[in-house]
Design a protein around this motif. Structure first.
Motif: not given
Length: 609
Positions: A444-451, A476-487
């Motif tokens: 999903s992170s790569i797809l968001s970058s592609y879009i 959850f700290s790891n989930e927040l890191e993933k979320a920041q990467k998505k942002i």
């Protein structure tokens, strides 16, 4: 090595040519450095005889993950590969480049350590020229180049990315942005593109690049591949390849070579063609590339006309969700599961009812739990066209490759759908894996970058890209890191997993503090004791507190319905200060329950706020 006004001609493919040169080729051609040295030496010599001024060591995939080996075997393959290349160039001015490809990503594997191991081996052998080819992102490349220059300040470092004809890597990264990033780095001497695309595509792509006074490389495949009897073939001729490479050189590209499908014959044909153009390269007399001011002006005019044409055709569809959020108003999105067959009356009637209540969007899952349902994107278009409802189709990475994803996004954009929720997707149930294959070529992170890249270059109206945020994970700290990467990759809004525990509520509050993005708090009504137990034990990403479970014990259906509304409304009230809206998931087609929750939110929470 100054290549701004001269050409450096590289060799062609090693892997595909090695496979076609042997009766019994090894499955990993890098291991031929150990077990079939003579063949690799002969291939290098063939390319040198064809006119190549630089050859790459046969070490593209010489890493522990690709070779599925330990350090000692990897080292032996690298050392032998370098020594074979040096032997092939004895008595010539041909340069040897240490060839390093991307190390495949694996969980819990430190890629930086892996690259340093490889580089240290090459440096110990005296390597001073490095090529990093077929990369899909710039991760580690600048750090790697800095590390090499610290050890050998005179080293020459070339980085190459594999881009599609649209100029995007398989990880959704823009080739132009990667090129600019690399060329700004003081420790990288040249940058360009290889593999993935044929010479025609890279020629067209080169025309869109600002490469004046820059050292750029192009090493395309021999052409576009085709499949015959489960084997990959490249059908284009060496003459065609050479003609296209001639035109690429005229664009100002000064490092040229070949990738998959090319052979010594291709390189010889290219060298002959470039000689006829009277160019300066390491093989002949020092005359400059035939580049006229007229050609430059023609290129500029063509680029300007194309830009104006795109600008004229640009149309922008309004995005009511973003407009409302920008005014500081909260929104309500309700998820309706797409039907498992062609009976869509309930889905449409439910959407009409919710629209009548003033909800802001309908979200539609994309084949949840990896079971086929009516396509979410087609339903989104139907809702938009027939009911004028804002729809947010989910888009998983499980069932489509990058081409299919782009095609779908183009269709959605044409239909005026400009909100999508990107998710990696549930895995295929184990019993189905032999018959049904998930794609998962990106996440999903790569797809968001592609879009995001397509928003900037292709779409007439940009997409608002949403992502999922799991409030119920243990770390959850790891989930927040993933979320920041998505942002960082373009996601601007998160729809959270349902909040049914105090831990999830606390995580929501933390997310509000840490993430610079809009958040829709997830709510799923619990409809019975059995349903509560099932969600708590069987559904990934959902936790139900023991307190809530206990409240449903031994109650009637009517009482369970009342509890569902009461508890969900209470959760919405508690989370209201920490969210930009609500994401309500409809359980078991219970539109009646969702409808009451929506009414309570609108009449109580929205009015109070």
């Amino acid at each position: 090595m100054n290549l701004n006004e001269r050409l450096l001609i590289f060799d062609g493919a090693m892997g595909t040519y090695y496979a076609s040169s042997c009766n019994n080729p090894l499955p990993k051609c890098e291991l031929a450095n150990i077990h079939d040295k003579k063949t690799i030496l002969n291939i290098h010599k063939e390319y040198i005889k064809a006119g190549a001024g630089a050859i790459k060591t046969n070490t593209f995939g010489a890493n522990k993950i690709s070779l599925e080996c330990d350090f000692d075997v990897m080292k032996e393959a690298i050392v032998s590969g370098y020594e074979i290349a040096k032997e092939a160039t004895e008595g010539t001015d041909v340069l040897v480049f240490a060839d390093i490809g991307p190390i495949p990503f694996l969980e819990k594997v430190d890629l930086w350590v892996g690259y340093k191991e490889i580089i240290d081996i090459f440096l110990s052998l005296g390597a001073s020229n490095f090529i990093f080819e077929t990369f899909s992102s710039d991760e580690y490349l600048i750090e790697i180049s800095e590390y090499i220059k610290e050890k050998n300040s005179k080293a020459f470092i070339l980085t190459e990315f594999a881009v599609s004809p649209e100029g995007v890597t398989r990880l959704g990264k823009s080739g132009k942005k990667l090129l600019n990033t690399m060329l700004k780095a003081k420790t990288i001497d040249a940058c360009g593109f290889n593999c993935f695309s044929g010479p025609y595509h890279l020629l067209q792509y080169s025309k869109t690049l600002d490469i004046k006074d820059k050292t750029i490389s192009m090493m395309p495949n021999s052409g576009y591949p085709s499949m015959i009897n489960n084997r990959v073939f490249f059908d284009n001729t060496k003459e065609y390849f050479a003609e296209q490479m001639l035109e690429i050189a005229r664009q100002g590209v000064t490092i040229l070579g070949g990738c998959c499908g090319t052979t010594p014959e291709y390189i010889k044909e290219m060298v002959d063609k470039l000689k006829g153009l009277e160019v300066h390269n390491i093989l002949n007399d020092g005359r400059q590339i035939e580049t006229t001011e007229g050609l430059k002006q023609e290129k500029l005019q063509e680029k300007k006309a194309l830009t104006e044409e795109v600008k004229d055709e640009k149309r922008v569809n309004k995005n009511p969700l973003l407009e409302k959020l920008e005014r500081g108003e909260k929104i309500i999105a309700v998820e309706l599961d797409p039907p498992i067959n062609t009976e869509i009356d309930f889905f449409i009637s439910g959407a009409k009812r919710l629209k009548g209540q003033g909800i802001d969007a309908i979200t539609i899952a994309d084949c949840p739990i990896a079971r086929a349902r009516v396509d979410s994107s087609l339903l989104a278009c139907k809702l938009k066209r027939e009911l004028d409802i804002t729809a947010i189709p989910h888009m998983t990475c499980r069932d489509r490759n990058i081409n299919a994803t782009k095609a779908l996004l183009l269709g959605l954009n044409v239909e005026g759908i400009n909100n999508v929720l990107v998710v990696t997707g549930d895995p295929i149930p184990s019993a189905d894996r032999e018959e049904i294959k998930g794609v998962f070529s990106f996440n999903s992170s790569i797809l968001s970058s592609y879009i995001r890249e397509l928003n900037e270059t292709t779409f007439s109206s940009p997409f608002n890209v949403c992502g999922a945020l799991n409030l119920n994970v243990r770390n959850f700290s790891n989930e927040l890191e993933k979320a920041q990467k998505k942002i960082d990759n373009g996601i601007t809004m998160f729809l959270t997993q349902p909040v049914l525990t105090e831990e999830a509520m606390e995580n929501l509050k933390l997310a509000r503090k840490k993430l610079n993005a809009k958040i829709l708090g997830g709510i799923i009504p619990v409809v019975s004791y059995r349903n509560a137990c099932f969600m708590n034990n069987e559904i990934s990403g959902i936790n139900v507190s023991e307190e809530i479970i206990e409240r449903y014990k031994d109650v009637s259906k009517e009482e369970a319905t009342r509890l569902a509304v009461e508890i969900s409304t209470g959760i919405a009230t508690e989370m209201s200060s920490y969210v930009d809206g609500f994401y309500i998931i409809t359980p078991f087609k219970r539109i009646d329950i969702v409808s009451e929750i929506v009414s309570n939110i609108k009449n109580n929470i929205f009015t109070y706020n």
